[in-house]
Scaffold this motif. Structure first.
Motif, PDB file in Angstrom:
ATOM      1  N   ASN A 267       0.807  -1.187   0.000  1.00 20.50           N
ATOM      2  CA  ASN A 267       0.000   0.000   0.000  1.00 20.50           C
ATOM      3  C   ASN A 267       0.850   1.250   0.000  1.00 20.50           C
ATOM      4  N   LEU A 268       0.215   2.347  -0.327  1.00 20.96           N
ATOM      5  CA  LEU A 268       0.913   3.618  -0.447  1.00 20.96           C
ATOM      6  C   LEU A 268       1.510   4.046   0.880  1.00 20.96           C
ATOM      7  N   ALA A 269       0.806   3.777   1.973  1.00 18.88           N
ATOM      8  CA  ALA A 269       1.300   4.183   3.289  1.00 18.88           C
ATOM      9  C   ALA A 269       2.670   3.586   3.567  1.00 18.88           C
TER      10      ALA A 269
ATOM     11  N   ILE B   3       6.672  16.330  12.291  1.00 14.98           N
ATOM     12  CA  ILE B   3       5.320  15.781  12.120  1.00 14.98           C
ATOM     13  C   ILE B   3       5.422  14.422  11.438  1.00 14.98           C
ATOM     14  N   ASN B   4       4.803  13.420  12.037  1.00 24.08           N
ATOM     15  CA  ASN B   4       4.823  12.068  11.497  1.00 24.08           C
ATOM     16  C   ASN B   4       3.707  11.909  10.462  1.00 24.08           C
ATOM     17  N   PRO B   5       3.939  11.164   9.368  1.00 24.31           N
ATOM     18  CA  PRO B   5       2.877  10.928   8.381  1.00 24.31           C
ATOM     19  C   PRO B   5       1.599  10.389   9.007  1.00 24.31           C
ATOM     20  N   GLU B   6       1.730   9.664  10.124  1.00 23.36           N
ATOM     21  CA  GLU B   6       0.548   9.130  10.812  1.00 23.36           C
ATOM     22  C   GLU B   6      -0.428  10.244  11.161  1.00 23.36           C
ATOM     23  N   GLU B   7       0.099  11.405  11.554  1.00 22.16           N
ATOM     24  CA  GLU B   7      -0.758  12.540  11.907  1.00 22.16           C
ATOM     25  C   GLU B   7      -1.504  13.057  10.683  1.00 22.16           C
ATOM     26  N   LEU B   8      -0.829  13.040   9.533  1.00 18.35           N
ATOM     27  CA  LEU B   8      -1.473  13.467   8.296  1.00 18.35           C
ATOM     28  C   LEU B   8      -2.554  12.479   7.882  1.00 18.35           C
ATOM     29  N   PHE B   9      -2.247  11.170   8.009  1.00 18.97           N
ATOM     30  CA  PHE B   9      -3.237  10.154   7.667  1.00 18.97           C
ATOM     31  C   PHE B   9      -4.479  10.266   8.557  1.00 18.97           C
ATOM     32  N   GLU B  10      -4.246  10.544   9.847  1.00 22.57           N
ATOM     33  CA  GLU B  10      -5.370  10.694  10.769  1.00 22.57           C
ATOM     34  C   GLU B  10      -6.236  11.884  10.380  1.00 22.57           C
ATOM     35  N   GLU B  11      -5.591  12.959   9.923  1.00 24.17           N
ATOM     36  CA  GLU B  11      -6.340  14.130   9.476  1.00 24.17           C
ATOM     37  C   GLU B  11      -7.187  13.805   8.255  1.00 24.17           C
ATOM     38  N   LEU B  12      -6.604  13.072   7.312  1.00 25.10           N
ATOM     39  CA  LEU B  12      -7.340  12.690   6.109  1.00 25.10           C
ATOM     40  C   LEU B  12      -8.504  11.761   6.442  1.00 25.10           C
ATOM     41  N   MET B  13      -8.263  10.833   7.383  1.00 23.20           N
ATOM     42  CA  MET B  13      -9.334   9.920   7.775  1.00 23.20           C
ATOM     43  C   MET B  13     -10.451  10.662   8.485  1.00 23.20           C
ATOM     44  N   SER B  14     -10.088  11.679   9.271  1.00 21.63           N
ATOM     45  CA  SER B  14     -11.121  12.450   9.960  1.00 21.63           C
ATOM     46  C   SER B  14     -11.978  13.212   8.951  1.00 21.63           C
ATOM     47  N   ARG B  15     -11.364  13.655   7.850  1.00 17.53           N
ATOM     48  CA  ARG B  15     -12.142  14.319   6.802  1.00 17.53           C
ATOM     49  C   ARG B  15     -13.062  13.312   6.119  1.00 17.53           C
ATOM     50  N   ARG B  16     -12.526  12.096   5.947  1.00 15.49           N
ATOM     51  CA  ARG B  16     -13.331  11.040   5.325  1.00 15.49           C
ATOM     52  C   ARG B  16     -14.588  10.780   6.144  1.00 15.49           C
ATOM     53  N   LYS B  17     -14.427  10.851   7.464  1.00 17.47           N
ATOM     54  CA  LYS B  17     -15.557  10.630   8.356  1.00 17.47           C
ATOM     55  C   LYS B  17     -16.409  11.885   8.505  1.00 17.47           C
ATOM     56  N   GLY B  18     -15.911  13.005   7.983  1.00 17.57           N
ATOM     57  CA  GLY B  18     -16.710  14.229   7.986  1.00 17.57           C
ATOM     58  C   GLY B  18     -16.538  15.126   9.179  1.00 17.57           C
ATOM     59  N   SER B  19     -15.677  14.731  10.173  1.00 14.42           N
ATOM     60  CA  SER B  19     -15.580  15.515  11.401  1.00 14.42           C
ATOM     61  C   SER B  19     -14.935  16.869  11.201  1.00 14.42           C
ATOM     62  N   ASN B  20     -14.083  17.011  10.160  1.00 13.11           N
ATOM     63  CA  ASN B  20     -13.392  18.276   9.955  1.00 13.11           C
ATOM     64  C   ASN B  20     -13.836  18.995   8.687  1.00 13.11           C
ATOM     65  N   TYR B  21     -14.855  18.485   8.046  1.00 11.87           N
ATOM     66  CA  TYR B  21     -15.251  19.072   6.765  1.00 11.87           C
ATOM     67  C   TYR B  21     -15.673  20.520   6.916  1.00 11.87           C
ATOM     68  N   HIS B  22     -16.323  20.849   8.055  1.00 10.81           N
ATOM     69  CA  HIS B  22     -16.796  22.212   8.258  1.00 10.81           C
ATOM     70  C   HIS B  22     -15.655  23.205   8.316  1.00 10.81           C
ATOM     71  N   LYS B  23     -14.452  22.747   8.662  1.00  9.23           N
ATOM     72  CA  LYS B  23     -13.307  23.637   8.760  1.00  9.23           C
ATOM     73  C   LYS B  23     -12.940  24.198   7.384  1.00  9.23           C
ATOM     74  N   PHE B  24     -13.276  23.446   6.316  1.00 11.90           N
ATOM     75  CA  PHE B  24     -12.853  23.850   4.988  1.00 11.90           C
ATOM     76  C   PHE B  24     -13.995  24.442   4.161  1.00 11.90           C
ATOM     77  N   THR B  25     -15.211  24.088   4.490  1.00 15.21           N
ATOM     78  CA  THR B  25     -16.333  24.558   3.651  1.00 15.21           C
ATOM     79  C   THR B  25     -17.370  25.333   4.449  1.00 15.21           C
ATOM     80  N   GLY B  26     -17.407  25.125   5.770  1.00 18.62           N
ATOM     81  CA  GLY B  26     -18.420  25.786   6.584  1.00 18.62           C
ATOM     82  C   GLY B  26     -19.776  25.161   6.438  1.00 18.62           C
ATOM     83  N   LYS B  27     -19.837  23.972   5.855  1.00 19.91           N
ATOM     84  CA  LYS B  27     -21.132  23.309   5.679  1.00 19.91           C
ATOM     85  C   LYS B  27     -20.905  21.808   5.717  1.00 19.91           C
ATOM     86  N   THR B  28     -21.986  21.083   5.755  1.00 13.08           N
ATOM     87  CA  THR B  28     -21.908  19.622   5.708  1.00 13.08           C
ATOM     88  C   THR B  28     -22.370  19.162   4.340  1.00 13.08           C
ATOM     89  N   GLY B  29     -22.166  17.898   4.056  1.00  8.31           N
ATOM     90  CA  GLY B  29     -22.572  17.379   2.751  1.00  8.31           C
ATOM     91  C   GLY B  29     -21.475  16.476   2.221  1.00  8.31           C
TER      92      GLY B  29
END
Length: 235
Positions: A125-127, A204-230
């Motif tokens: 895998n890429l990781a 910064i460890n890549p693990e922290e970046l992966f966790e951030e991406l996974m949190s976006r996948r789950k939608g928890s941080n999406y509002h930080k970038f768009t201000g909306k859900t969806g």
């Protein structure tokens, strides 16, 4: 995991130890360490690897200082019962030198020396690839090598690293505008490498970046970038 698991089939040596080969979930062999009954039971209890240090003569948990813990997926014993195979989910790098595995860059005998060459299997895998590259970058940061481009970047400092990230981003954009697939892949490779150098510069460890991406996948941080859900950026 529970410590009520029967470990009577495990054969400890005269020193009360059994070797444990640790393998990442992606198939990469990470390290070899030793367990005694107490550390094996603590591993079963906690769900994270514990070992016995022969040099310090004490128990230790993997990642207790570095944070690079190993969450246990399953444990096998071999046909003689005198070796363990521990499958884990590795957080960060496994080796204390900063490399992804304890075997990175330490080849004793390679395929180029073999009588029959076997095509080497690529990382699954890429990781795994990113961790391997990051571990080399961290190793250069901690143990400078003369003539190393990575060391050159660290010596020049943050401004040089940022300049290179910017340059590679622009070159990736140009390659994309030109619709040149090979150039896009090449320039993107350069960009990712310099981004990993920047992560290493900031500790910064890549693990922290992966966790951030996974949190976006789950939608928890999406509002930080768009201000909306969806729809989410990782969808």
């Amino acid at each position: 995991m529970k410590n009520s698991i029967d470990i009577s089939m495990v054969k400890f040596d005269d020193n009360g130890l059994v070797p444990a080969v640790v393998q990442d979930e992606n198939g990469q062999v990470l390290m070899l360490a030793y367990m005694n009954k107490e550390s094996l039971n603590k591993t079963l209890e906690t769900g994270y690897t514990w070992f016995y240090s022969r040099s310090r003569q004490k128990l230790w948990q993997k990642g207790e200082e570095s944070g690079n813990t190993q969450e246990v997926i399953d444990i096998y014993y071999d046909c003689d019962g005198d070796t363990l195979l521990v499958h884990v989910k590795q957080k960060g790098v496994a080796c204390h030198t900063g490399t992804y595995t304890c075997f990175s860059g330490r080849r004793l005998f390679g395929a180029e020396n073999a009588l029959v060459k076997v095509e080497q299997k690529q990382p699954e895998n890429l990781a795994a690839v990113l961790y391997e590259l990051y571990s080399v970058i961290k190793d250069r940061q901690r143990h400078p090598v003369e003539g190393s481009y990575t060391n050159y970047l660290f010596e020049k400092g943050q401004d040089k690293i940022l300049k290179k990230v910017g340059e590679e981003a622009v070159e990736t954009i140009i390659a994309s505008k030109n619709l040149e697939k090979e150039d896009i892949i090449y320039e993107m490779g350069d960009l990712w490498y310099h981004c990993l150098v920047l992560l290493a510069y900031h500790g910064i460890n890549p693990e922290e970046l992966f966790e951030e991406l996974m949190s976006r996948r789950k939608g928890s941080n999406y509002h930080k970038f768009t201000g909306k859900t969806g729809e989410r950026p990782a969808d």
